[in-house]
Design a protein around this motif. Structure first.
Motif, PDB file in Angstrom:
ATOM      1  N   ARG A  28      42.387  52.080  38.122  1.00 13.65           N
ATOM      2  CA  ARG A  28      42.617  51.319  39.341  1.00 13.65           C
ATOM      3  C   ARG A  28      41.328  50.596  39.727  1.00 13.65           C
ATOM      4  O   ARG A  28      40.244  51.158  39.616  1.00 13.65           O
ATOM      5  CB  ARG A  28      43.047  52.265  40.467  1.00 13.65           C
ATOM      6  N   ARG A  30      39.786  48.322  42.947  1.00 15.11           N
ATOM      7  CA  ARG A  30      39.972  47.768  44.289  1.00 15.11           C
ATOM      8  C   ARG A  30      38.966  46.638  44.483  1.00 15.11           C
ATOM      9  O   ARG A  30      37.761  46.843  44.305  1.00 15.11           O
ATOM     10  CB  ARG A  30      39.727  48.828  45.363  1.00 15.11           C
ATOM     11  N   GLU A  32      37.672  43.350  46.967  1.00 12.63           N
ATOM     12  CA  GLU A  32      37.667  42.795  48.311  1.00 12.63           C
ATOM     13  C   GLU A  32      37.471  41.292  48.172  1.00 12.63           C
ATOM     14  O   GLU A  32      36.541  40.837  47.512  1.00 12.63           O
ATOM     15  CB  GLU A  32      36.497  43.410  49.083  1.00 12.63           C
ATOM     16  N   LYS A  41      46.732  35.639  45.450  1.00 15.89           N
ATOM     17  CA  LYS A  41      46.777  37.052  45.068  1.00 15.89           C
ATOM     18  C   LYS A  41      47.733  37.301  43.911  1.00 15.89           C
ATOM     19  O   LYS A  41      47.439  38.085  43.019  1.00 15.89           O
ATOM     20  CB  LYS A  41      47.145  37.917  46.274  1.00 15.89           C
ATOM     21  N   HIS A  45      46.704  38.974  40.313  1.00 12.20           N
ATOM     22  CA  HIS A  45      47.376  40.106  39.669  1.00 12.20           C
ATOM     23  C   HIS A  45      47.795  39.753  38.248  1.00 12.20           C
ATOM     24  O   HIS A  45      47.580  40.510  37.312  1.00 12.20           O
ATOM     25  CB  HIS A  45      48.622  40.519  40.471  1.00 12.20           C
ATOM     26  N   ALA A  61      45.800  49.284  37.754  1.00 11.07           N
ATOM     27  CA  ALA A  61      46.321  48.688  38.982  1.00 11.07           C
ATOM     28  C   ALA A  61      45.200  47.895  39.658  1.00 11.07           C
ATOM     29  O   ALA A  61      44.032  48.286  39.602  1.00 11.07           O
ATOM     30  CB  ALA A  61      46.812  49.782  39.911  1.00 11.07           C
ATOM     31  N   LEU A  62      45.592  46.806  40.260  1.00 15.72           N
ATOM     32  CA  LEU A  62      44.617  46.000  40.986  1.00 15.72           C
ATOM     33  C   LEU A  62      45.013  45.989  42.466  1.00 15.72           C
ATOM     34  O   LEU A  62      46.102  45.553  42.821  1.00 15.72           O
ATOM     35  CB  LEU A  62      44.613  44.571  40.433  1.00 15.72           C
ATOM     36  N   ASP A  63      44.144  46.537  43.290  1.00 18.03           N
ATOM     37  CA  ASP A  63      44.378  46.506  44.745  1.00 18.03           C
ATOM     38  C   ASP A  63      43.493  45.427  45.341  1.00 18.03           C
ATOM     39  O   ASP A  63      42.286  45.413  45.097  1.00 18.03           O
ATOM     40  CB  ASP A  63      43.990  47.837  45.395  1.00 18.03           C
ATOM     41  N   ILE A  64      44.101  44.565  46.112  1.00 22.91           N
ATOM     42  CA  ILE A  64      43.332  43.469  46.698  1.00 22.91           C
ATOM     43  C   ILE A  64      43.329  43.633  48.214  1.00 22.91           C
ATOM     44  O   ILE A  64      44.391  43.734  48.835  1.00 22.91           O
ATOM     45  CB  ILE A  64      43.954  42.106  46.338  1.00 22.91           C
ATOM     46  N   CYS A  65      42.169  43.677  48.807  1.00 25.73           N
ATOM     47  CA  CYS A  65      42.136  43.673  50.263  1.00 25.73           C
ATOM     48  C   CYS A  65      41.292  42.487  50.723  1.00 25.73           C
ATOM     49  O   CYS A  65      40.479  41.953  49.974  1.00 25.73           O
ATOM     50  CB  CYS A  65      41.639  44.994  50.827  1.00 25.73           C
TER      51      CYS A  65
END
Ligand code: ZN
Length: 113
Positions: A28, A30, A32, A41, A45, A61-65
């Motif tokens: 994973r 993350r 910013e 976005k 992904h 997994a790619l989490d974008i905030c």
């Protein structure tokens, strides 16, 4: 595509870190993204998945905030939050704003083993 080169940059960092931090799989990531960054976005992904194929980050997994930019109003002399880069100061309406960051992307956190 801009997102593709960003993902290549992220993968490069993951590969460099793998050597120094001794991991072989990335599960994973993350990231910013600054609020003013012109990044799609969905495209990010998609590109991430493509770029990571057959690498240590395949299937990760790619989490974008989103990170708010630090904006300073020179007229009223305080930190403010604006919706977009061309907005005036919400307090006094001045356009003399100085923005710090908000258009970059950086890795916040990784899950690896
Ligand atoms: Zn102001």
């Amino acid at each position: 595509m801009h997102e593709m080169s960003l993902c290549e940059g992220i993968l490069q960092i993951l590969q460099d870190n793998a050597k120094t931090q001794n991991y072989t799989r990335v599960h994973r990531v993350r990231v910013e993204v600054g609020q003013f960054a012109t990044i799609e976005k969905d495209a990010l992904h998609f590109c991430f998945e493509v770029v990571c194929r057959n690498t240590l980050a395949e299937g990760a997994a790619l989490d974008i905030c989103t990170a708010a930019a630090n904006t300073w109003c020179m007229a009223c002399g305080k930190a403010v939050v604006i919706e977009d880069r061309f907005s005036p100061c919400p307090d006094c309406g001045s356009y003399q704003l100085q923005t710090d960051g908000g258009d970059d992307i950086r890795i916040k956190d990784l899950e690896v083993n």
